[in-house]
Design a protein around this motif. Structure first.
Motif, PDB file in Angstrom:
ATOM      1  N   ALA A 267       0.747  -1.027  -0.166  1.00  0.00           N
ATOM      2  CA  ALA A 267      -0.174  -0.072   0.000  1.00  0.00           C
ATOM      3  C   ALA A 267       0.675   1.150  -0.029  1.00  0.00           C
ATOM      4  O   ALA A 267       0.662   2.125  -0.637  1.00  0.00           O
ATOM      5  CB  ALA A 267      -0.909   0.070   1.084  1.00  0.00           C
ATOM      6  N   GLU A 268       1.871   1.336   0.893  1.00  0.00           N
ATOM      7  CA  GLU A 268       2.867   2.463   0.714  1.00  0.00           C
ATOM      8  C   GLU A 268       3.472   2.644  -0.314  1.00  0.00           C
ATOM      9  O   GLU A 268       3.607   3.934  -0.985  1.00  0.00           O
ATOM     10  CB  GLU A 268       3.791   2.521   2.183  1.00  0.00           C
ATOM     11  N   VAL A 269       3.720   1.517  -1.102  1.00  0.00           N
ATOM     12  CA  VAL A 269       4.657   1.659  -2.219  1.00  0.00           C
ATOM     13  C   VAL A 269       3.639   2.404  -3.457  1.00  0.00           C
ATOM     14  O   VAL A 269       4.118   3.226  -4.125  1.00  0.00           O
ATOM     15  CB  VAL A 269       5.049   0.462  -2.902  1.00  0.00           C
ATOM     16  N   ARG A 270       2.491   1.862  -3.249  1.00  0.00           N
ATOM     17  CA  ARG A 270       1.698   2.428  -4.318  1.00  0.00           C
ATOM     18  C   ARG A 270       1.189   3.704  -4.183  1.00  0.00           C
ATOM     19  O   ARG A 270       0.895   4.665  -5.084  1.00  0.00           O
ATOM     20  CB  ARG A 270       0.200   1.360  -4.406  1.00  0.00           C
ATOM     21  N   ILE A 271       0.806   4.348  -2.841  1.00  0.00           N
ATOM     22  CA  ILE A 271       0.483   5.610  -2.486  1.00  0.00           C
ATOM     23  C   ILE A 271       1.785   6.417  -2.887  1.00  0.00           C
ATOM     24  O   ILE A 271       1.492   7.589  -3.499  1.00  0.00           O
ATOM     25  CB  ILE A 271       0.048   5.613  -1.118  1.00  0.00           C
ATOM     26  N   ALA A 272       2.876   6.126  -2.620  1.00  0.00           N
ATOM     27  CA  ALA A 272       4.051   6.764  -3.271  1.00  0.00           C
ATOM     28  C   ALA A 272       4.165   6.946  -4.603  1.00  0.00           C
ATOM     29  O   ALA A 272       4.548   7.968  -5.016  1.00  0.00           O
ATOM     30  CB  ALA A 272       5.287   6.096  -2.518  1.00  0.00           C
ATOM     31  N   GLN A 273       3.967   5.925  -5.253  1.00  0.00           N
ATOM     32  CA  GLN A 273       4.027   5.844  -6.608  1.00  0.00           C
ATOM     33  C   GLN A 273       2.884   6.997  -7.411  1.00  0.00           C
ATOM     34  O   GLN A 273       3.048   7.764  -8.053  1.00  0.00           O
ATOM     35  CB  GLN A 273       3.893   4.571  -7.151  1.00  0.00           C
ATOM     36  N   ASN A 274       1.557   7.003  -6.663  1.00  0.00           N
ATOM     37  CA  ASN A 274       0.594   7.865  -7.038  1.00  0.00           C
ATOM     38  C   ASN A 274       1.109   9.286  -6.675  1.00  0.00           C
ATOM     39  O   ASN A 274       0.808  10.329  -7.459  1.00  0.00           O
ATOM     40  CB  ASN A 274      -0.758   7.499  -6.479  1.00  0.00           C
ATOM     41  N   ARG A 426      -8.775   2.165   1.458  1.00  0.00           N
ATOM     42  CA  ARG A 426      -9.933   1.321   1.752  1.00  0.00           C
ATOM     43  C   ARG A 426      -9.596  -0.246   2.059  1.00  0.00           C
ATOM     44  O   ARG A 426     -10.003  -0.968   2.711  1.00  0.00           O
ATOM     45  CB  ARG A 426     -10.901   1.271   0.555  1.00  0.00           C
ATOM     46  N   VAL A 427      -8.861  -0.511   1.098  1.00  0.00           N
ATOM     47  CA  VAL A 427      -8.046  -2.152   1.241  1.00  0.00           C
ATOM     48  C   VAL A 427      -7.397  -2.238   2.412  1.00  0.00           C
ATOM     49  O   VAL A 427      -7.602  -3.356   3.181  1.00  0.00           O
ATOM     50  CB  VAL A 427      -7.440  -2.431  -0.132  1.00  0.00           C
ATOM     51  N   VAL A 428      -6.587  -1.480   2.858  1.00  0.00           N
ATOM     52  CA  VAL A 428      -5.795  -1.301   4.102  1.00  0.00           C
ATOM     53  C   VAL A 428      -6.848  -1.312   5.383  1.00  0.00           C
ATOM     54  O   VAL A 428      -6.450  -2.153   6.125  1.00  0.00           O
ATOM     55  CB  VAL A 428      -4.869  -0.183   4.080  1.00  0.00           C
ATOM     56  N   ALA A 429      -7.598  -0.462   5.340  1.00  0.00           N
ATOM     57  CA  ALA A 429      -8.566  -0.528   6.610  1.00  0.00           C
ATOM     58  C   ALA A 429      -9.595  -1.521   6.619  1.00  0.00           C
ATOM     59  O   ALA A 429      -9.650  -2.054   7.578  1.00  0.00           O
ATOM     60  CB  ALA A 429      -9.537   0.998   6.242  1.00  0.00           C
ATOM     61  N   ARG A 430      -9.865  -2.035   5.357  1.00  0.00           N
ATOM     62  CA  ARG A 430     -10.590  -3.200   5.614  1.00  0.00           C
ATOM     63  C   ARG A 430      -9.892  -4.567   5.967  1.00  0.00           C
ATOM     64  O   ARG A 430     -10.510  -5.358   6.827  1.00  0.00           O
ATOM     65  CB  ARG A 430     -11.220  -3.640   4.195  1.00  0.00           C
ATOM     66  N   ASP A 487     -12.625   1.459   8.836  1.00  0.00           N
ATOM     67  CA  ASP A 487     -13.099   0.870   7.486  1.00  0.00           C
ATOM     68  C   ASP A 487     -14.361   1.771   6.928  1.00  0.00           C
ATOM     69  O   ASP A 487     -14.364   2.330   5.715  1.00  0.00           O
ATOM     70  CB  ASP A 487     -13.871  -0.606   7.717  1.00  0.00           C
ATOM     71  N   ARG A 488     -15.151   2.320   7.703  1.00  0.00           N
ATOM     72  CA  ARG A 488     -16.042   3.293   7.651  1.00  0.00           C
ATOM     73  C   ARG A 488     -15.517   4.643   6.937  1.00  0.00           C
ATOM     74  O   ARG A 488     -15.878   5.252   5.976  1.00  0.00           O
ATOM     75  CB  ARG A 488     -17.149   3.547   8.731  1.00  0.00           C
ATOM     76  N   LYS A 489     -14.485   4.847   7.545  1.00  0.00           N
ATOM     77  CA  LYS A 489     -13.939   6.120   7.314  1.00  0.00           C
ATOM     78  C   LYS A 489     -13.086   6.027   6.103  1.00  0.00           C
ATOM     79  O   LYS A 489     -13.227   7.121   5.009  1.00  0.00           O
ATOM     80  CB  LYS A 489     -12.759   6.788   8.212  1.00  0.00           C
ATOM     81  N   ALA A 490     -12.716   4.851   5.646  1.00  0.00           N
ATOM     82  CA  ALA A 490     -12.063   4.861   4.338  1.00  0.00           C
ATOM     83  C   ALA A 490     -12.889   4.857   3.192  1.00  0.00           C
ATOM     84  O   ALA A 490     -12.974   5.180   2.112  1.00  0.00           O
ATOM     85  CB  ALA A 490     -11.215   3.664   4.243  1.00  0.00           C
TER      86      ALA A 490
END
Length: 628
Positions: A267-274, A426-430, A487-490
């Protein structure tokens, strides 16, 4: 630089339009490798496509291209052709510049004689610049662009740092221990009192460890142990003594529920790429903004340049009329009328000073934008334009303009990246809402002997038992309120990102329509301003002819009327130049609204890596026109 057509290579059918607007945007999301479930991806696809489809639904019914048009009412002025030629020569800004150029040297600019001294008290120096040169320089050197260039390089470092979490980690530790510990004697064999137990040991551990994309951790290590036991009590000592032990251990810890899977681990890698993609889009947006701002500043310089020539001509005409009133031609002029004529001349002198300052400020503003090392803002060199505002129709299609904007505007790309970030979170929170269930497995090969070499030889030969370990760890918060809230917040953040995308698409469409409306309107206004200037020129020409042919022309009233007509003509001339400048500025704004300002200016965006930025390499490659 000609502005003749606005063309788009996008297909005009409904299917291809949606592909450019919606599916193309989804491909960017999929390219981000987000762990989005099939249902979530389908919802996102439908939301993106529907947002774009709604905005272009009406334009799809009229995909044909059209050309800006305007009607000319020149015939209604009933001016003879020979008089029109005279008006263009003697009552137009272009004619004024030609007269000034005729009196200046071949290498001098026409308005140099109209400029005041610079801030050093020296004659004003001028340098002619083209619009193309200004845009080229700004794209390479503008300070806002240089700041924006650093963003992708910084984000690239963040991507590398996030990816480094999955690199192998080399670790090593060593420990030496020497123990002298007293112990009560057993009384065996008459030995009473304290017994001294002494031992010396050395332990060392070296290995490799890495995080896995599955969320687990793998460790491979080697443990070395040396022990030497000594005792003051006469008894059987350990054998072998000293002893050497070698352990090779392979261990794995793998989450099965919370923290499991590449969706969470990466997740952190993909967020950094974004984030890196978003910084590239921000650089793109800054370049579009800078190029558009430079073009607007250049046309402002053109307006200030012509305004100075117009004000100078207006002053010359006022001086001529004032002298007519003062001297022999007007015998019945009262003192108040003479003073009024003188006051008008002085006011025109003030307007000329204001025009000179406006040209200086327009020059300095343009110098700040282009940041040319040969033309710093602190220098007293004045920039003057060598390109004139064009008056040509353009061809456009609302459907092409809107679909191009949705497909290319960096703001839309950033909105899509925000949706992808929200989907990743959302995936991380779930996943974080799941119970914790971790599997631990370990296997060790053991070698033991009095010699280290023999201990290595005993590894895995069965002489000593190998070691196996298998375990699980379970953990679940009662009520799981934190996990459910996350999860609700995400989910809400993802909904906000999708709504933000819809708002961005709507804003982009609004920008394109506003820009097209301005282009169509400003093209028509040019004709109105031109006819107004011609009519005012004809009125002034007629007054001057009457003044030369009849004695009525020498009356105070007629000369006052001439002064008024001169000012009306100057206002009409400025309005015509403003209309031309505004039209050219509107065209630049249209390309900016479509997101194609860089392509129009032949600028390629090349994003450098961090090392190239540190080495001072440029982020842009300018494609020079053929033959240059």
């Amino acid at each position: 630089m000609r502005h003749t057509q606005i063309r788009s290579s996008r297909a005009r059918s409904v299917r291809s339009t949606l592909g450019a607007c919606g599916a193309g945007a989804l491909l960017l999301l999929v390219g981000c490798a987000s762990p989005i479930s099939a249902r979530t991806e389908e919802e996102l696809r439908r939301s993106v496509v529907e947002s774009a489809k709604r905005e272009i639904a009406e334009a799809q019914n009229a995909p044909q291209r059209r050309t800006t048009t305007r009607e000319s009412s020149l015939s209604e002025l009933e001016i003879r052709p020979e008089h029109l030629d005279q008006i263009e020569r003697e009552y137009s800004p272009d004619g004024y510049l030609q007269d000034l150029a005729a009196g200046a040297g071949q290498e001098a600019d026409p308005i140099e004689s109209l400029l005041s001294e610079d801030l050093y008290g020296q004659p004003q120096r001028v340098v002619g610049v083209s619009l193309e040169r200004c845009i080229h320089s700004a794209a390479e050197r503008n300070l806002d662009v240089q700041l924006a260039r650093l963003g992708p390089a910084i984000s690239e470092a963040d991507v590398v740092a996030a990816q480094a979490a999955f690199d192998w980690l080399l670790f090593s530790s060593a420990q030496w221990q020497d123990t002298d510990r007293p112990q009560a004697g057993s009384g065996f064999g008459g030995m009473t009192g304290a017994v001294l137990n002494s031992s010396q040991g050395v332990s060392a551990s070296t290995g490799l460890r890495r995080n896995l994309v599955t969320g687990g951790e793998l460790e491979i290590r080697q443990d070395l142990l040396y022990s030497d036991v000594r005792s003051s009590f006469f008894a059987a000592s350990p054998s072998p003594n000293p002893a050497q032990s070698v352990d090779v251990v392979v261990g794995l810890t793998q989450p099965l529920l919370r923290g499991a899977g590449s969706g969470t681990a990466l997740a952190e890698v993909r967020i950094a790429q974004n984030a890196e993609r978003s910084e590239i889009a921000a650089l793109h947006a800054q370049l579009i903004s800078t190029v558009t701002e430079v073009e607007a500043a250049y046309w402002d310089l053109v307006l200030a340049y012509h305004r100075l020539a117009i004000q100078a001509k207006l002053l010359d005409r006022g001086v001529e009329v004032r002298d007519d009133i003062r001297v022999r031609r007007i015998q019945d002029a009262r003192q108040a009328q003479v003073a009024d004529a003188a006051a008008r001349v002085e006011r025109r002198k003030g307007d000329l000073l204001i025009a000179q300052t406006a040209l200086r400020r327009a020059s300095d503003r343009l110098k700040a934008l282009i940041n040319d090392p040969d033309l710093p803002v602190g220098s007293e060199i004045m920039l003057v334009p060598v390109d004139l505002a064009v008056d040509e129709p353009i061809e456009f299609s609302l459907l092409d303009a809107v679909t191009t904007a949705i497909d290319t505007r960096p703001e839309v790309q950033q909105a899509i990246l925000e949706i992808d970030d929200a989907s990743i979170r959302r995936v991380v929170a779930r996943n974080a809402a799941r119970p914790r269930l971790d599997l631990t497995a370990q296997v060790a090969l053991i070698g033991f002997d009095e010699d280290m070499g023999k201990a290595y030889g005993n590894l895995g030969d069965g002489e000593f038992l190998d070691e196996f370990l298998l375990g699980v760890l379970f953990e679940q918060p009662i009520g799981n309120r934190a996990g459910n809230a996350g999860d609700r917040k995400a989910r809400l953040e993802r909904l906000r990102a999708i709504t933000g995308y819809r708002k961005t698409v709507q804003d982009v469409v609004l920008d394109v329509k506003d820009a097209l409306d301005s282009v169509v309107r400003d093209y028509r206004l040019i004709e109105q301003a031109k006819l107004s200037r011609i009519a005012q020129g004809e009125a002034l020409r007629t007054l001057q002819v009457e003044k030369e042919l009849t004695n009525l022309g020498y009356s105070v009233e007629r000369l006052n009327l001439e002064l008024n007509q001169q000012e009306a003509l100057a206002a009409a001339e400025i309005s015509e130049i403003q209309a031309l400048v505004q039209y050219n500025t509107s065209i630049a704004n249209l390309y900016a609204a479509m997101g194609t300002a860089l392509e129009r200016s032949r600028i390629d965006l090349v994003v450098p890596d961090a090392n190239q930025v540190l080495d001072g390499n440029r982020a842009l490659d300018y494609r020079a026109p053929v033959g240059e």
